[in-house]
Design a protein around this motif. Structure first.
Motif, PDB file in Angstrom:
ATOM      1  N   PRO A   1       0.892  -1.199   0.055  1.00 43.95           N
ATOM      2  CA  PRO A   1       0.022   0.233  -0.001  1.00 43.95           C
ATOM      3  C   PRO A   1       0.860   1.302  -0.161  1.00 43.95           C
ATOM      4  O   PRO A   1       1.951   1.090   0.670  1.00 43.95           O
ATOM      5  N   LEU A   2       0.335   2.231  -0.724  1.00 45.82           N
ATOM      6  CA  LEU A   2       1.194   3.425  -0.490  1.00 45.82           C
ATOM      7  C   LEU A   2       1.362   4.070   0.894  1.00 45.82           C
ATOM      8  O   LEU A   2       2.324   4.896   0.940  1.00 45.82           O
ATOM      9  N   GLU A   3       0.379   3.854   1.575  1.00 44.28           N
ATOM     10  CA  GLU A   3       0.580   4.444   3.020  1.00 44.28           C
ATOM     11  C   GLU A   3       1.543   3.701   3.806  1.00 44.28           C
ATOM     12  O   GLU A   3       2.059   4.255   4.670  1.00 44.28           O
ATOM     13  N   LYS A   4       2.159   2.569   3.146  1.00 44.59           N
ATOM     14  CA  LYS A   4       3.442   1.846   3.838  1.00 44.59           C
ATOM     15  C   LYS A   4       4.565   2.733   3.559  1.00 44.59           C
ATOM     16  O   LYS A   4       5.612   2.473   4.254  1.00 44.59           O
ATOM     17  N   LYS A   5       4.678   3.458   2.574  1.00 47.77           N
ATOM     18  CA  LYS A   5       6.040   3.969   2.169  1.00 47.77           C
ATOM     19  C   LYS A   5       6.678   4.956   3.336  1.00 47.77           C
ATOM     20  O   LYS A   5       7.759   5.277   3.123  1.00 47.77           O
ATOM     21  N   PRO A   6       5.972   5.902   4.048  1.00 45.04           N
ATOM     22  CA  PRO A   6       4.555   6.167   3.994  1.00 45.04           C
ATOM     23  C   PRO A   6       4.448   7.291   3.012  1.00 45.04           C
ATOM     24  O   PRO A   6       4.898   8.412   3.297  1.00 45.04           O
TER      25      PRO A   6
ATOM     26  N   PRO B   1      -4.264   7.970  -2.292  1.00 48.05           N
ATOM     27  CA  PRO B   1      -4.597   7.033  -0.974  1.00 48.05           C
ATOM     28  C   PRO B   1      -5.395   5.940  -1.406  1.00 48.05           C
ATOM     29  O   PRO B   1      -6.104   6.034  -2.350  1.00 48.05           O
ATOM     30  N   SER B   2      -5.203   4.744  -1.013  1.00 48.35           N
ATOM     31  CA  SER B   2      -6.002   3.334  -1.055  1.00 48.35           C
ATOM     32  C   SER B   2      -5.290   2.438  -1.977  1.00 48.35           C
ATOM     33  O   SER B   2      -5.765   1.665  -2.550  1.00 48.35           O
TER      34      SER B   2
ATOM     35  N   LEU C   1     -11.395  13.901   6.081  1.00 48.30           N
ATOM     36  CA  LEU C   1     -11.045  13.790   4.709  1.00 48.30           C
ATOM     37  C   LEU C   1     -10.728  12.238   4.096  1.00 48.30           C
ATOM     38  O   LEU C   1     -11.004  11.631   3.162  1.00 48.30           O
ATOM     39  N   ILE C   2      -9.923  11.605   5.199  1.00 56.57           N
ATOM     40  CA  ILE C   2      -9.419  10.258   4.796  1.00 56.57           C
ATOM     41  C   ILE C   2      -9.449   9.680   6.194  1.00 56.57           C
ATOM     42  O   ILE C   2      -8.940  10.033   7.147  1.00 56.57           O
ATOM     43  N   LYS C   3     -10.272   8.498   6.309  1.00 57.04           N
ATOM     44  CA  LYS C   3     -10.235   7.861   7.463  1.00 57.04           C
ATOM     45  C   LYS C   3      -9.386   6.462   7.338  1.00 57.04           C
ATOM     46  O   LYS C   3      -9.496   5.881   6.131  1.00 57.04           O
TER      47      LYS C   3
END
Length: 328
Positions: A59-64, A70-71, A300-302
């Motif tokens: 996930p891109l969130e892991k890069k972070p 997002p998602s 905006l993002i949960k």
């Protein structure tokens, strides 16, 4: 596989590498600090061209990266070598050693990318990708030529000279840059580098691509609220909408300090939020890391772990219309 170094200076009886601020003098058969650049038969070469040690879809969130696609997922790969010697390195086996590799051609990468579900592109990460510069540059360029909408992400310590950085940036969509601390003492003692080149990289990249910053707060080293204030003030002077990820340290590699207290992480977040619109905490289980509108505080993002629920359209808050620094 060997490839000729793209940035170097030939001196009378040696070669000076010009890829990063170490500017190593390299003699025949010897290596620079990164342990991947050498001189063979009088020619300066990097020995890790196309040599992959790690490959995964993350996930891109892991890069972070919280504000870039997002998602979505991204094909992530790395080689070996690094121009820093951080005593807490979590990937020291590939950054400081010479692990087993598998050669992967740029053509293979180009063919793999569109066949992965929910994948937006490719991330150069795991080791220090700037020490994989020759391969990364050619791959990014050819991938963009093949499909300009493919996202190129670089997760880096930011320790690179201006000329190679500016040559690479036209092909980069997003970066996460480690700002490891805010003193030369810390950079020298813990990382084997200097602070100023990293600050310059952050400023240069902000003008050309999406940038997020990660700072690992190491207990009794760089976790003072005073240093957090300085880090946040610097980032705000570049772009107050640049997200800052404050990451919790755990003992690793040669660093044996106790793990950073969660209470200290929470205080650090509040300190940084005095200057920045977006501050997140990493490496703390169960922590709330939603993105809120800096104007009206709408969600905006949960985020729940790496699962995200996006409530933004056309880069504006759905509630008040505030322009938001998030690339969908």
């Amino acid at each position: 596989m060997d490839s000729k170094i793209l940035f170097y200076e030939r001196l009378e009886d040696t070669v000076r590498c010009r890829v990063c601020p170490h500017n190593c003098l390299i003699d025949e058969g010897k290596y620079g600090i990164c342990r991947v650049r050498t001189v063979k038969n009088g020619e300066p070469v990097a020995i890790n061209y196309g040599e992959v040690t790690s490959l995964a879809v993350d996930p891109l969130e892991k890069k972070p990266l919280y504000h870039f696609k997002p998602s979505k997922d991204i094909l992530s790969l790395g080689s070996f070598g690094c121009n820093m010697t951080c005593s807490f390195c979590q990937n020291y086996e590939i950054s400081q050693g010479r692990p087993t590799t598998q050669f992967t051609s740029i053509e293979e990468l180009t063919n793999i990318i569109p066949n992965i579900e929910n994948n937006v592109g490719i991330a150069f990460t795991y080791n220090e990708p700037m020490m994989w510069y020759e391969y990364m540059y050619e791959a990014a360029k050819k991938i963009k030529e093949h499909n300009k909408d493919t996202s190129i992400v670089v997760v880096t310590n930011g320790y690179i000279n201006e000329e190679p950085l500016m040559k690479l940036l036209p092909y980069v969509d997003a970066m996460n840059i480690d700002l490891k601390g805010y003193t030369n003492k810390y950079y020298k003692k813990v990382c084997g580098a200097k602070l100023e080149p990293v600050l310059e990289t952050i400023k240069r990249c902000n003008d050309h691509c999406h940038v997020e910053i990660t700072t690992l707060l190491v207990s009794d080293e760089n976790d003072s609220l005073e240093e957090v204030h300085e880090i946040a003030q610097f980032i705000a002077s570049v772009n107050k909408d640049m997200p800052l990820h404050l990451s919790r340290y755990f003992p690793r590699y040669m660093m044996k300090n106790e793990e950073t207290k969660v209470e200290k992480m929470l205080l650090a977040k509040e300190a940084a939020k005095k200057y920045l619109n977006y501050v997140y905490i990493g490496n703390v289980g169960g922590i709330e890391n939603n993105t809120y509108c800096p104007n009206c505080n709408a969600t905006l993002i949960k985020r729940t772990g790496y699962n995200t629920e996006v409530n933004i359209k056309d880069n504006r808050c759905y509630s008040c219309g505030e322009k938001i620094n998030i690339i969908i």
